[in-house]
Design an enzyme around this catalytic site. Structure first.
Site, PDB file in Angstrom:
ATOM      1  CG  ASP A  66     -21.782  12.438 -28.490  1.00  0.00           C
ATOM      2  OD1 ASP A  66     -22.132  12.828 -29.384  1.00  0.00           O
ATOM      3  OD2 ASP A  66     -22.639  12.248 -27.454  1.00  0.00           O
ATOM      4  CE  LYS A  96       0.440   5.015  16.703  1.00  0.00           C
ATOM      5  NZ  LYS A  96       1.297   4.041  17.144  1.00  0.00           N
ATOM      6  CG  ASP A 101      -0.711  23.776 -21.759  1.00  0.00           C
ATOM      7  OD1 ASP A 101       0.451  23.532 -22.362  1.00  0.00           O
ATOM      8  OD2 ASP A 101      -1.971  23.135 -21.662  1.00  0.00           O
ATOM      9  CG  ASP A 129       8.258   4.984  12.264  1.00  0.00           C
ATOM     10  OD1 ASP A 129       7.568   5.768  13.279  1.00  0.00           O
ATOM     11  OD2 ASP A 129       8.968   4.278  12.190  1.00  0.00           O
TER      12      ASP A 129
END
Length: 523
Positions: free
Chosen positions: A190, A470, A384, A498
């Site tokens: 469309d 956390k 691109d 961590d």
């Protein structure tokens, strides 16, 4: 509304599988984590949200309405950016597309889920961006980016016709989006000026393809048979109910014809008259209206409006036509600073940490504004070269060479090919062998803009789903949507940030991790 032959609706309710092997186009790399790799993509952040939509957004005004519902301009309650929300009535469906027996509404709902699944998978600068999905008893809510420039149709009405440079820049963007869709086995069905939106009214250089309600996945061995589309733009083979993705190319040819002369190639008093002319496929270049239009433009229109779709050009061939290359924008000296900064930021990015990849992609793809992305979006589209919405190794090398032609900014870089290989290794989050649009934006943007405290907090909250302060490995597995990854792999991902070894990541550790992945300085 549907996307026939699409992924199941379960992909929408849950999350897209991102566990891939290490084989990829153009690039090979060693597997990590005992052969397990985790691919990162923007679609993983689009999920069906719990709770009422009014808890997240408030209405500003109505933008429009149609058979399925309405489109609203809304603002985020947390962040205040404007979004367009497509509100779809669950009780509405096109009775002409379904038999009157059982499960009509279920079929309609399945097609909406499929449309959402399709939109989640798309990542292209000229295709609408989906953010959130909500659902209640009466409605579906699709939260997308808001484009204030209105429809291309309105520009056609106001301007009547366009010069070839403006028309070429519009068509290049439309064809780039269509080329991207077709390479991903999606046909829009469309394409028309009403489904092309402008980011703003002052520029034609940033358009968006919208409304994927009639879109479908396709295969080369299967002919589509639903008669769908709009009379002016529908391809003759669609009327015969035997067609393929090149029906979109025909629609693009009609749009290009209108842009250059101000009226459609197949006109009539009503849809029936128009369709009769489309069925014959005869159109003309009136001498008075076309005498000042280039032969290259007419040649491209003829290729796109070739009656036999087997002989019609592809979207990629149209995109690489002489007319597009001659009249559309390319990289020039004014782009030097942005290009230099983009390539520099990609060089400095260290993307080995999966959590950091996921966080920076979320911030870059979901939290940045159109204005913040504008310059980098323009550079991405110019890099691109083949217009497929992805940057490959060759295009990145060409980008370096173009910059060197302007000024020897990268003189210390001796091996461009090796550098580009390293960039692809670090920046190709989804492991498909290319740099996608959102990957490019996320890595190339100035980190002083990207890493504001508010954005870092929102990214942290994305992972911290239970709001405990956390991030746990269970929350990571839930976000990535992977159940087959080993516990060792999740421990490794968690261990990347961590610092106090409590098997969780707090906000300070998260911020520290983000600042380590790239230098704040631009080139």
């Amino acid at each position: 509304m549907g996307c026939n032959q699409s992924k199941s609706a379960n992909d929408v309710r849950g999350n897209k599988v991102n566990h891939v092997n290490s084989k990829k186009k153009n690039n090979k790399r060693e597997d990590t984590n005992d052969g397990e790799e985790i691919a990162i993509n923007p679609g993983m952040y689009v999920r069906k949200k719990e709770g009422k939509i009014g808890e997240s957004y408030f209405k500003v005004r109505k933008l429009g309405s149609g058979a399925y519902g309405e489109v609203l301009l809304c603002k985020e309650k947390n962040g205040h950016s404007e979004k367009a929300i497509k509100v779809i009535k669950k009780s509405q469906f096109d009775k002409g597309r379904y038999s009157d027996d059982n499960k009509n509404i279920e079929k309609f709902h399945e097609e909406i889920y499929n449309e959402i699944s399709l939109l989640k998978s798309l990542d292209h600068p000229n295709i609408i961006k989906l953010f959130d999905v909500f659902e209640d008893k009466k409605y579906f809510y699709l939260v997308t980016e808001f484009y204030e420039g209105g429809e291309l149709f309105e520009q056609i009405i106001n301007r009547h016709k366009f010069d070839e440079c403006d028309a070429a820049n519009i068509m290049k963007q439309i064809l780039s989006g269509i080329c991207y869709l077709h390479k991903h086995n999606i046909v829009h069905r469309d394409i028309k000026p009403e489904n092309i939106l402008l980011e703003n009214k002052n520029s034609l250089l940033n358009i968006k393809i919208v409304d994927f309600g009639l879109s479908s996945f396709f295969s080369k061995d299967y002919k589509l048979r639903d008669r769908l589309g709009t009379a002016y733009y529908i391809a003759p083979e669609v009327l015969k109910k035997k067609y393929n993705e090149k029906c979109d190319v025909w629609s693009c040819g009609v749009i290009m014809y209108i842009l250059l002369c101000g009226y459609p190639p197949f006109g009539g008093q009503n849809d029936q008259d128009i369709i009769k002319k489309v069925e014959k496929g005869k159109y003309y270049f009136d001498f008075n209206d076309w005498k000042n239009i280039s032969d290259e433009a007419k040649e491209l229109i003829k290729l796109m409006l070739t009656y036999d779709y087997n002989k019609r050009c592809t979207a990629e061939e149209a995109l690489n036509s002489r007319w597009i290359k001659k009249y559309a924008n390319n990289i020039n000296k004014s782009d030097q600073k942005t290009l230099c900064g983009a390539l520099s930021n990609m060089r400095k990015f260290e993307g080995s940490q999966k959590l950091a990849q996921a966080a920076i992609l979320f911030i870059g793809s979901k939290l940045t504004t159109l204005e913040e992305r504008k310059e980098l979006t323009d550079i991405f589209k110019k890099l691109d070269k083949n217009g497929d919405g992805q940057l490959d190794k060759k295009e990145l090398i060409e980008g370096y060479n173009v910059l060197r032609n302007f000024k020897n900014e990268l003189g210390e870089l001796k091996n461009v090919e090796e550098e580009v290989d390293n960039i692809l290794k670090e920046v190709d989050f989804d492991k498909n062998g290319y740099i996608e649009y959102s990957e490019f934006i996320s890595v190339c943007m100035d980190k002083q803009i990207l890493f504001s405290e508010e954005r870092l907090r929102r990214a942290f909250n994305l992972f911290d789903t239970d709001k405990s302060g956390k991030i746990t490995k269970e929350e990571l597995a839930n976000l990535f949507g992977l159940t087959s990854i080993s516990e060792k792999t999740w421990n490794d991902v968690l261990g990347e940030a961590d610092q106090n070894k409590d098997n969780m990541i707090d906000f300070d550790e998260f911020v520290s991790m983000m600042h380590k992945i790239c230098d704040h300085k631009t080139f």
